[in-house]
Design a protein around this motif. Structure first.
Motif, PDB file in Angstrom:
ATOM      1  N   CYS A  18      -3.666   4.845  -3.269  1.00 19.97           N
ATOM      2  CA  CYS A  18      -4.018   4.729  -1.854  1.00 19.97           C
ATOM      3  C   CYS A  18      -2.782   5.076  -1.025  1.00 19.97           C
ATOM      4  CB  CYS A  18      -4.488   3.311  -1.552  1.00 19.97           C
ATOM      5  SG  CYS A  18      -4.745   3.030   0.216  1.00 19.97           S
ATOM      6  N   CYS A  21      -1.798   1.585   1.158  1.00 21.14           N
ATOM      7  CA  CYS A  21      -1.287   0.335   0.584  1.00 21.14           C
ATOM      8  C   CYS A  21      -0.766   0.493  -0.832  1.00 21.14           C
ATOM      9  CB  CYS A  21      -2.363  -0.754   0.631  1.00 21.14           C
ATOM     10  SG  CYS A  21      -3.659  -0.550  -0.591  1.00 21.14           S
ATOM     11  N   CYS A  32     -10.433   2.735  -0.445  1.00 23.67           N
ATOM     12  CA  CYS A  32      -9.625   1.759  -1.166  1.00 23.67           C
ATOM     13  C   CYS A  32     -10.310   0.393  -1.127  1.00 23.67           C
ATOM     14  CB  CYS A  32      -8.249   1.690  -0.517  1.00 23.67           C
ATOM     15  SG  CYS A  32      -7.180   0.454  -1.270  1.00 23.67           S
ATOM     16  N   CYS A  35      -7.768  -2.001   1.166  1.00 23.17           N
ATOM     17  CA  CYS A  35      -7.538  -1.829   2.602  1.00 23.17           C
ATOM     18  C   CYS A  35      -8.592  -0.944   3.268  1.00 23.17           C
ATOM     19  CB  CYS A  35      -6.138  -1.268   2.851  1.00 23.17           C
ATOM     20  SG  CYS A  35      -5.967   0.464   2.378  1.00 23.17           S
TER      21      CYS A  35
HETATM   22 ZN   LIG Z   1      -5.351   0.808   0.165  1.00 23.96          ZN
END
Ligand SMILES: [Zn+2]
Length: 124
Positions: A18, A21, A32, A35
Motif C-alpha cells: 500500500c 500505509c 487496502c 487504510c
Molecule cells: Zn494502506
C-alpha cells in the motif's frame, strides 16, 4: 505456481505494498484493508525470516510441515518447511531462509517451481 514468486539468479517473493500505509498483500485487491486507499506499489521481500507457527501434516502421502513465517522487514508468508522431518528440529522463532524446489514438469515440459523455507544455519 504463484505469481508473487520471482525467479532468476536470486529467487524472492514480491508483494503489493500500500503506497499510503505500507501494508503488504500477496493477493490482488482494489483497496487496502487497513487504510482503504487504492494505490499500490510492489516490493521485493526478504528471503530471511523466522518461524511464527507450524503444523505437522501427517495425513498426506508424504508428511510435511506447513508453516507461517514472519519475514524480516515485513511480510507474513504461509509455506511448507523444507528439509525438516523431525518435530524436534523446529521451534517457534527458528531462523529460516527461502528456497525453491522443482515441483515436477507439466505436459509441455515446463518446469514448475514451488518455494518453501528451510532452517537457516549458523545463528540457531
Ligand atoms: Zn494502506
Amino acid at each position: 505456481m504463484v505469481d508473487y514468486l520471482v525467479l532468476g539468479d536470486e529467487p524472492h517473493l514480491r508483494a503489493r505494498e500500500c503506497s499510503h500505509c505500507g501494508a503488504l498483500y500477496f493477493d490482488r485487491r482494489n483497496a487496502c484493508a487497513k487504510c482503504f486507499r487504492t494505490e499500490f506499489g510492489t516490493r521485493a521481500l526478504s528471503n530471511e525470516g523466522r518461524l511464527r507457527a507450524f503444523t505437522f501434516v501427517t495425513r498426506a502421502k508424504r508428511p510435511y510441515v506447513s508453516a507461517i513465517v514472519d519475514l524480516e522487514g515485513g511480510g507474513v508468508v504461509k509455506a511448507n518447511l523444507l528439509e525438516v522431518d523431525q518435530p524436534g528440529q523446529i521451534r517457534p522463532g527458528l531462523p529460516v531462509v527461502l528456497d525453491t524446489v522443482t515441483a515436477g514438469t507439466d505436459d509441455d515440459g515446463t518446469e514448475a517451481v514451488a518455494f518453501g523455507y528451510r532452517p537457516r544455519g549458523g545463528d540457531q
